[in-house]
Design a protein around this motif. Structure first.
Motif, PDB file in Angstrom:
ATOM      1  N   GLN A   1       0.832  -1.200   0.000  1.00 30.45           N
ATOM      2  CA  GLN A   1       0.000   0.000   0.000  1.00 30.45           C
ATOM      3  C   GLN A   1       0.866   1.250   0.000  1.00 30.45           C
ATOM      4  OE1 GLN A   1      -2.681  -0.335   3.341  1.00 30.45           O
ATOM      5  NE2 GLN A   1      -4.059  -1.695   2.212  1.00 30.45           N
ATOM      6  N   THR A   2       0.286   2.342  -0.411  1.00 36.24           N
ATOM      7  CA  THR A   2       0.987   3.625  -0.406  1.00 36.24           C
ATOM      8  C   THR A   2       1.533   3.899   0.996  1.00 36.24           C
ATOM      9  OG1 THR A   2      -0.377   4.522  -2.178  1.00 36.24           O
ATOM     10  CG2 THR A   2       0.740   6.100  -0.748  1.00 36.24           C
ATOM     11  N   GLY A   3       2.809   4.293   1.022  1.00 32.71           N
ATOM     12  CA  GLY A   3       3.467   4.589   2.281  1.00 32.71           C
ATOM     13  C   GLY A   3       4.189   3.422   2.907  1.00 32.71           C
TER      14      GLY A   3
ATOM     15  N   ARG B   1      14.339   7.840  -0.723  1.00 30.06           N
ATOM     16  CA  ARG B   1      13.328   6.843  -0.362  1.00 30.06           C
ATOM     17  C   ARG B   1      13.848   5.413  -0.527  1.00 30.06           C
ATOM     18  NH1 ARG B   1       8.774   6.312  -3.257  1.00 30.06           N
ATOM     19  NH2 ARG B   1       9.724   7.054  -5.193  1.00 30.06           N
TER      20      ARG B   1
ATOM     21  N   SER C   1       8.412   4.562   1.824  1.00 31.99           N
ATOM     22  CA  SER C   1       7.467   5.603   1.399  1.00 31.99           C
ATOM     23  C   SER C   1       6.992   5.364  -0.025  1.00 31.99           C
ATOM     24  CB  SER C   1       8.121   6.987   1.517  1.00 31.99           C
ATOM     25  OG  SER C   1       8.554   7.231   2.839  1.00 31.99           O
ATOM     26  N   LEU C   2       6.554   4.164  -0.295  1.00 33.09           N
ATOM     27  CA  LEU C   2       6.176   3.791  -1.654  1.00 33.09           C
ATOM     28  C   LEU C   2       4.955   4.554  -2.131  1.00 33.09           C
ATOM     29  CD1 LEU C   2       6.979   0.023  -1.389  1.00 33.09           C
ATOM     30  CD2 LEU C   2       7.867   1.552  -3.158  1.00 33.09           C
ATOM     31  N   LYS C   3       4.957   4.841  -3.433  1.00 34.93           N
ATOM     32  CA  LYS C   3       3.883   5.576  -4.087  1.00 34.93           C
ATOM     33  C   LYS C   3       3.333   4.718  -5.228  1.00 34.93           C
ATOM     34  CE  LYS C   3       6.721   9.748  -3.596  1.00 34.93           C
ATOM     35  NZ  LYS C   3       7.355  10.867  -4.344  1.00 34.93           N
ATOM     36  N   PRO C   4       2.106   4.997  -5.660  1.00 34.25           N
ATOM     37  CA  PRO C   4       1.574   4.251  -6.827  1.00 34.25           C
ATOM     38  C   PRO C   4       2.475   4.366  -8.059  1.00 34.25           C
ATOM     39  CG  PRO C   4      -0.200   5.359  -5.678  1.00 34.25           C
ATOM     40  CD  PRO C   4       1.072   5.808  -5.010  1.00 34.25           C
ATOM     41  N   ASP C   5       3.168   5.491  -8.223  1.00 33.78           N
ATOM     42  CA  ASP C   5       4.082   5.660  -9.360  1.00 33.78           C
ATOM     43  C   ASP C   5       5.274   4.710  -9.308  1.00 33.78           C
ATOM     44  OD1 ASP C   5       3.787   9.276  -9.869  1.00 33.78           O
ATOM     45  OD2 ASP C   5       2.524   7.593 -10.450  1.00 33.78           O
ATOM     46  N   ASP C   6       5.514   4.094  -8.174  1.00 33.94           N
ATOM     47  CA  ASP C   6       6.603   3.117  -8.068  1.00 33.94           C
ATOM     48  C   ASP C   6       6.191   1.742  -8.590  1.00 33.94           C
ATOM     49  OD1 ASP C   6       7.339   4.618  -4.906  1.00 33.94           O
ATOM     50  OD2 ASP C   6       8.435   4.905  -6.789  1.00 33.94           O
TER      51      ASP C   6
ATOM     52  N   VAL D   1       1.950  -0.939  -6.055  1.00 29.14           N
ATOM     53  CA  VAL D   1       1.633  -0.086  -4.915  1.00 29.14           C
ATOM     54  C   VAL D   1       0.204   0.414  -5.091  1.00 29.14           C
ATOM     55  CG1 VAL D   1       2.302   1.908  -3.548  1.00 29.14           C
ATOM     56  CG2 VAL D   1       4.045   0.613  -4.812  1.00 29.14           C
TER      57      VAL D   1
ATOM     58  N   SER E   1      -3.202   2.546  -4.078  1.00 30.72           N
ATOM     59  CA  SER E   1      -3.465   3.869  -3.482  1.00 30.72           C
ATOM     60  C   SER E   1      -4.521   3.784  -2.388  1.00 30.72           C
ATOM     61  CB  SER E   1      -3.911   4.840  -4.560  1.00 30.72           C
ATOM     62  OG  SER E   1      -5.036   4.338  -5.224  1.00 30.72           O
TER      63      SER E   1
END
Length: 124
Positions: free
Chosen positions: A13-15, A67, A85-90, A122, A124
């Motif tokens: 999940q995000t984060g 990150r 700190s993962l983001k959907p863009d990762d 990831v 959101s």
């Protein structure tokens, strides 16, 4: 020949944080440098970061700097990618690569060996 096998990843999940591993086998040497790339659907394979042969120097793309952390354990012939700190863009397939030429920058053509990739998604 050198074989590279990535592991880790999956759905997060995000984060969240997660860690990828890249195990090298075959005719590896202590002078091999390594890197992580990633590829999203419809995109070119993009540089994430690289590490020198003894793990004392790293270089990151600006999109992940601060990150993501790359490390290397030569005793285990394994490289790691700690992702925080993962983001959907990762979201992408992550590939490890190895170079016999002492290179650990962003030029895909400079790498001699590639793994098969591992998916990181990831949400959101």
């Amino acid at each position: 020949q050198v074989q590279l096998v990535e592991s880790g990843g999956g759905l997060v999940q995000t984060g969240d944080s997660t860690r990828l591993s890249c195990a090298a086998s075959g005719h590896t040497t202590s002078r091999d440098t390594m890197a992580w790339f990633r590829q999203s659907p419809g995109q070119l394979r993009a540089f994430v970061g690289g590490i020198n042969h003894d793990g004392t120097n790293t270089y990151y793309d600006s999109a992940v700097k601060g990150r993501f952390t790359i490390s290397k354990d030569n005793a285990k012939n394994t490289m790691y990618l700690q992702m925080n700190s993962l983001k959907p863009d990762d979201t992408a397939v992550y590939y490890c690569a190895a170079s016999r030429g002492g290179y650990y920058g962003s030029d895909r053509e400079a790498y001699n060996y590639w793994g098969q990739g591992t998916q990181v998604t990831v949400s959101s």
